[in-house]
Design a protein around this motif. Structure first.
Motif, PDB file in Angstrom:
ATOM      1  N   VAL A 148       0.871  -1.170   0.000  1.00 41.07           N
ATOM      2  CA  VAL A 148       0.000   0.000   0.000  1.00 41.07           C
ATOM      3  C   VAL A 148       0.910   1.223   0.000  1.00 41.07           C
ATOM      4  CG1 VAL A 148      -1.822   1.260   1.199  1.00 41.07           C
ATOM      5  CG2 VAL A 148      -1.833  -1.249   1.188  1.00 41.07           C
ATOM      6  N   ASP A 149       0.826   1.972  -1.081  1.00 47.51           N
ATOM      7  CA  ASP A 149       1.666   3.147  -1.310  1.00 47.51           C
ATOM      8  C   ASP A 149       0.935   4.379  -0.784  1.00 47.51           C
ATOM      9  OD1 ASP A 149       3.093   5.290  -2.388  1.00 47.51           O
ATOM     10  OD2 ASP A 149       3.067   4.504  -4.443  1.00 47.51           O
ATOM     11  N   LEU A 150       1.498   5.001   0.231  1.00 47.88           N
ATOM     12  CA  LEU A 150       0.887   6.183   0.836  1.00 47.88           C
ATOM     13  C   LEU A 150       1.610   7.471   0.449  1.00 47.88           C
ATOM     14  CD1 LEU A 150       0.120   4.816   4.425  1.00 47.88           C
ATOM     15  CD2 LEU A 150      -1.393   4.889   2.417  1.00 47.88           C
ATOM     16  N   GLY A 151       2.430   7.423  -0.591  1.00 49.91           N
ATOM     17  CA  GLY A 151       3.198   8.587  -1.006  1.00 49.91           C
ATOM     18  C   GLY A 151       2.352   9.792  -1.378  1.00 49.91           C
ATOM     19  N   ALA A 152       1.121   9.568  -1.839  1.00 45.89           N
ATOM     20  CA  ALA A 152       0.225  10.666  -2.209  1.00 45.89           C
ATOM     21  C   ALA A 152      -0.981  10.720  -1.275  1.00 45.89           C
ATOM     22  CB  ALA A 152      -0.235  10.502  -3.656  1.00 45.89           C
ATOM     23  N   CYS A 153      -0.886  10.038  -0.137  1.00 44.75           N
ATOM     24  CA  CYS A 153      -1.992   9.981   0.826  1.00 44.75           C
ATOM     25  C   CYS A 153      -1.828  11.119   1.835  1.00 44.75           C
ATOM     26  CB  CYS A 153      -1.990   8.633   1.534  1.00 44.75           C
ATOM     27  SG  CYS A 153      -3.304   8.422   2.752  1.00 44.75           S
ATOM     28  N   THR A 154      -2.828  11.963   1.923  1.00 44.43           N
ATOM     29  CA  THR A 154      -2.753  13.154   2.769  1.00 44.43           C
ATOM     30  C   THR A 154      -3.157  12.902   4.216  1.00 44.43           C
ATOM     31  OG1 THR A 154      -4.986  13.787   2.089  1.00 44.43           O
ATOM     32  CG2 THR A 154      -3.138  14.705   0.823  1.00 44.43           C
ATOM     33  N   GLY A 155      -3.592  11.706   4.527  1.00 42.21           N
ATOM     34  CA  GLY A 155      -4.005  11.354   5.883  1.00 42.21           C
ATOM     35  C   GLY A 155      -4.907  10.136   5.822  1.00 42.21           C
ATOM     36  N   MET A 156      -5.138   9.520   6.980  1.00 41.26           N
ATOM     37  CA  MET A 156      -5.938   8.300   7.019  1.00 41.26           C
ATOM     38  C   MET A 156      -6.911   8.369   8.183  1.00 41.26           C
ATOM     39  SD  MET A 156      -2.879   5.497   6.528  1.00 41.26           S
ATOM     40  CE  MET A 156      -2.018   6.082   7.992  1.00 41.26           C
ATOM     41  N   ASP A 157      -8.144   7.928   7.932  1.00 39.29           N
ATOM     42  CA  ASP A 157      -9.076   7.811   9.043  1.00 39.29           C
ATOM     43  C   ASP A 157      -8.991   6.401   9.629  1.00 39.29           C
ATOM     44  OD1 ASP A 157     -10.728   6.116   7.486  1.00 39.29           O
ATOM     45  OD2 ASP A 157     -12.251   7.647   7.155  1.00 39.29           O
ATOM     46  N   SER A 158      -9.674   6.175  10.726  1.00 40.60           N
ATOM     47  CA  SER A 158      -9.569   4.894  11.415  1.00 40.60           C
ATOM     48  C   SER A 158     -10.149   3.746  10.586  1.00 40.60           C
ATOM     49  CB  SER A 158     -10.235   4.970  12.785  1.00 40.60           C
ATOM     50  OG  SER A 158     -11.577   5.392  12.666  1.00 40.60           O
TER      51      SER A 158
END
Length: 176
Positions: free
Chosen positions: A49-59
């Motif tokens: 799972v690539d989070l390089g462009a992920c601005t944040g995560m909810d639960s």
């Protein structure tokens, strides 16, 4: 179904890749789960799972990741890798103790040194969609139950959410 998924996906030799673009939330997590479960059913043992462009995560998103990591660990010793989480997302995962369920930026991963080529080969996820009503509530509940099972602190932290979601689901099922 609303068709909005910020996920890009690809399958490669030895792993499958999911790139979250924008916020990792309850909106995109059903599509993430669907792709991950299908790849696991097809015999994949490494999901990245690539989070390089992920601005944040909810639960809910993090609970979905934890659920996939748990499934992989029981099927032939598979694993979920998190690529390029950034400091904020790494801290969010670690705050919930999820770094014990998944490998965050593993230094000797099979995909190391290939990230740019992998990202350029990704395509929008087919069959995207966000379930409505009961399905959505079931998905959010399952994600929070997974988080609660991860450790005692999470169980306390999410007890109220789990209870509320269980009650909401019971109500929705009565209305059918």
């Amino acid at each position: 179904m609303i068709t909005d998924s910020p996920n890009l996906v690809g399958t490669f030799d030895g792993f499958s890749w999911i790139r979250c673009e924008g916020k990792g939330s309850f909106l995109g997590s059903p599509a993430l789960k669907s792709f991950g479960e299908q790849r696991i059913a097809d015999g994949e043992r490494c999901l990245v799972v690539d989070l390089g462009a992920c601005t944040g995560m909810d639960s809910t998103f993090m609970g979905t990741l934890a659920g996939l990591a748990a499934r992989l660990s029981v099927v032939g010793g598979g694993s979920l890798h998190v690529a390029d989480p950034g400091e904020r997302n790494r801290r969010s995962l670690e705050d919930l103790g999820l770094n014990f369920l998944m490998e965050i930026d593993p230094p000797s991963a099979i995909w190391r040194g290939k990230v740019d080529a992998i990202r350029s080969a990704l395509r929008p996820q087919a069959g995207r969609g966000i379930p409505h009503d009961t399905q959505r509530a079931e998905h959010v509940l399952e994600a929070h139950q997974v988080l609660s099972k991860a450790n005692d602190e999470n169980a306390r932290k999410f007890a109220g959410v789990v209870s509320l979601l269980e009650a909401e689901l019971e109500e929705k099922r009565k209305d059918r």
